[in-house]
Design a protein around this motif. Structure first.
Motif, short mmCIF file in Angstrom:
data_model
loop_
_atom_site.label_atom_id
_atom_site.label_comp_id
_atom_site.label_asym_id
_atom_site.label_seq_id
_atom_site.Cartn_x
_atom_site.Cartn_y
_atom_site.Cartn_z
N UNK A 17 0.86 -1.18 0.00
CA UNK A 17 0.23 -0.03 -0.08
C UNK A 17 1.02 1.27 0.13
N UNK A 18 0.36 2.37 -0.47
CA UNK A 18 1.31 3.60 -0.64
C UNK A 18 1.60 4.15 0.75
N UNK A 19 0.91 3.73 1.72
CA UNK A 19 1.12 4.36 2.99
C UNK A 19 2.09 3.40 4.03
N UNK A 21 5.71 2.63 4.94
CA UNK A 21 7.01 3.06 5.04
C UNK A 21 7.96 1.97 4.96
N UNK A 24 8.82 -0.50 7.63
CA UNK A 24 7.98 -1.89 7.81
C UNK A 24 8.18 -2.83 6.77
N UNK A 28 9.12 -6.20 8.36
CA UNK A 28 8.26 -7.11 8.74
C UNK A 28 7.87 -8.01 7.15
N UNK A 40 10.56 6.91 14.82
CA UNK A 40 9.67 6.79 13.68
C UNK A 40 9.51 8.04 13.13
N UNK A 57 16.56 7.89 6.60
CA UNK A 57 16.01 7.34 7.51
C UNK A 57 14.90 6.48 6.88
N UNK A 59 12.21 5.50 8.16
CA UNK A 59 10.90 5.77 8.88
C UNK A 59 10.23 6.69 7.99
N UNK A 60 10.87 7.66 7.34
CA UNK A 60 10.20 8.74 6.59
C UNK A 60 10.44 8.67 4.84
N UNK A 61 10.32 7.19 4.56
CA UNK A 61 10.54 7.08 3.13
C UNK A 61 9.39 6.22 2.73
N UNK A 62 8.39 6.42 2.01
CA UNK A 62 7.51 5.54 1.47
C UNK A 62 8.03 4.46 0.82
N UNK A 64 7.06 3.15 -1.80
CA UNK A 64 6.72 3.25 -3.17
C UNK A 64 7.79 4.41 -3.74
N UNK A 65 8.37 5.13 -3.01
CA UNK A 65 9.33 6.27 -3.21
C UNK A 65 10.70 5.42 -3.57
#
Lengths: 161, 287
Positions: A17-19, A21, A24, A28, A40, A57, A59-62, A64-65
């Motif tokens: 999903x786009x949300x 990070x 995860x 995961x 985070x 970092x 935690x601040x990268x999606x 998808x990016x």
């Protein structure tokens, strides 16, 4: 969304999903546990990975990016010679206490060393401190980390005065 | 997991036209570049959006160029790229100094100059140098291009002069010979810190007389500001300690700081005076 990237030299494809990070996705989905969950919100640096060789970092990268990028974690550097020397200096200098910040600290230090050696420019002590300002160590091992990095640099580029 | 990002749609357009069309067509969509501010704001529900339009890989928004009389900086240029650019260190040393004080290496590898400006935090560190250089911001929307002077870009707390479907495209700075500059920033700690107060000064001193001066500050008003009255005090005068003192006093009278998590209004005003003194002394060449 399908996302393709290189993780430690291996091509991976994930459907996320786009949300989601990158932190995860790595921990995961892909089982990369060296990348730690900390604040985070980009303050502590425990989740640092190398994106195309540069610390960022996760935690601040999606996820998808990072489509099309090269992601490196310490798992991918076991057989890297420079990384080996760095780990050795970390252990010789006891630059680790609880170890939570260590994988990220090693990655930042490794990227910093790589850049210094590529440019053949000897960084100042201030440059070393500045390079790791984004890696929080609550045990306060900073002086030992700086010493470890310094010793690798001295071996490669000559003594500090 | 402490934070969870809300469900969002994500688009990565390859051209500016496509990006503008997406912003216009999708309700509650927003530009993402580095994401180092926006994703934190989304995680903490300060910002709620449905769709993100990622402009970071649009070629027109990247790069630093010396155009002869002007320097052009693409809005999606990463902060670390600014620090490592020869064009920036040779022509815009004040901007370089400010960017070096921002975030951490990790954050500077991600965050963009345009993001720092469009987020329009009162504490934005790229703002005081660009205000001082009298930079121009080129923005693009469905009607085409328009140019906004940096001094007209910040219109209120976290508010810019951009229309909802406009994108900051590039920053233009005219080259000029400055004899001195300084960026003096006070944070709560030595590194990786947001400003409590920061002062940027550019000065042109010829034979001991201040031919031109620019003074800009952040974190002392709803937006980053120029201290025009203090500039007037200094301009045309002979450099002296009493002149610096008078100008710094004027700066302290021009700021309108507030109490917040990082500091108090009183302390910020005091520090505006002290930092302005330091910054002026360095830029005017007396320290």
């Amino acid at each position: 969304m399908r996302v393709n990237f290189t993780l430690n030299g291996n091509r991976v494809e994930v459907d996320v999903e786009p949300n989601e990070i990158l932190l995860d996705t790595l921990r995961l989905r892909l089982g990369v546990k060296s990348v730690k969950r900390g604040c985070e919100r980009g303050e502590c640096g425990a989740c640092t990975v190398l994106v195309n060789g540069k610390p960022a970092v996760s935690c601040l990268l999606l996820t998808v990016q990072v489509d099309g990028s090269e992601i490196t974690t310490v798992e991918g550097l076991y057989s890297d010679h420079l990384f080996g020397e760095l780990v050795e200096e970390f252990s010789k200098n006891f630059a680790v206490q609880c170890g939570y910040c260590t994988p990220a600290m090693l990655l930042t230090a490794y990227a910093f060393l790589n850049e210094a050696l590529r440019k053949l420019l000897k960084p100042s002590k201030e440059d070393i401190v500045k390079a790791i300002e984004g890696n929080l160590c609550r045990c306060g091992t900073y002086p030992r980390v700086v010493r470890a990095i310094t010793e690798v640099l001295e071996r490669k580029l000559g003594k500090y005065g | 997991m402490y934070y969870k990002l809300p469900k969002i749609d994500y688009y990565r357009p390859k051209t500016l036209d496509e990006a503008i069309r997406l912003l216009r067509e999708i309700d509650n969509s927003r530009v993402i570049a580095g994401g180092t501010d926006l994703l934190v704001d989304m995680k903490t529900s300060r910002v709620r959006v449905r769709a993100l339009v990622d402009i970071s890989s649009i070629p027109d928004l990247r790069g630093i160029e010396d155009l002869g009389r002007t320097i052009r900086i693409g809005a999606a240029t990463r902060l670390q790229e600014l620090i490592e650019s020869n064009v920036v260190s040779q022509n815009l040393p004040l901007l370089k100094a400010a960017v070096e004080s921002m975030g951490s290496w990790q954050i500077r590898n991600m965050a963009t100059i345009g993001g720092n400006l469009c987020n329009a935090s009162p504490a934005a560190d790229t703002a005081p140098p660009l205000l001082a250089y009298d930079a121009e911001f080129v923005v693009i929307g469905s009607e085409g291009l328009r140019v906004i002077p940096s001094t007209k870009f910040f219109v209120g707390y976290r508010k810019t002069a951009l229309n909802p479907c406009e994108i900051l495209k590039e920053i233009l700075v005219k080259k000029s010979e400055w004899s001195g500059w300084s960026y003096v920033k006070l944070g709560r700690r030595g590194g990786f810190t947001l400003s409590v107060v920061a002062v940027a000064v550019l000065a042109k001193v010829i034979d001991g007389v201040v031919y031109d001066v620019r003074i800009a500050l952040n974190s002392v008003a709803p937006v980053p500001i120029r201290a025009y009255k203090a500039e007037e005090v200094v301009r045309g005068k002979r450099v002296s300690w009493s002149l610096i003192e008078e100008a710094a006093n004027t700066v302290a009278g021009e700021v309108t700081p507030i109490d917040d998590v990082r500091s108090t209004s009183w302390y910020r005003r005091e520090m505006s005076y002290q930092l302005a003194k330091d910054a002026l002394a360095k830029a005017l060449g007396v320290a």
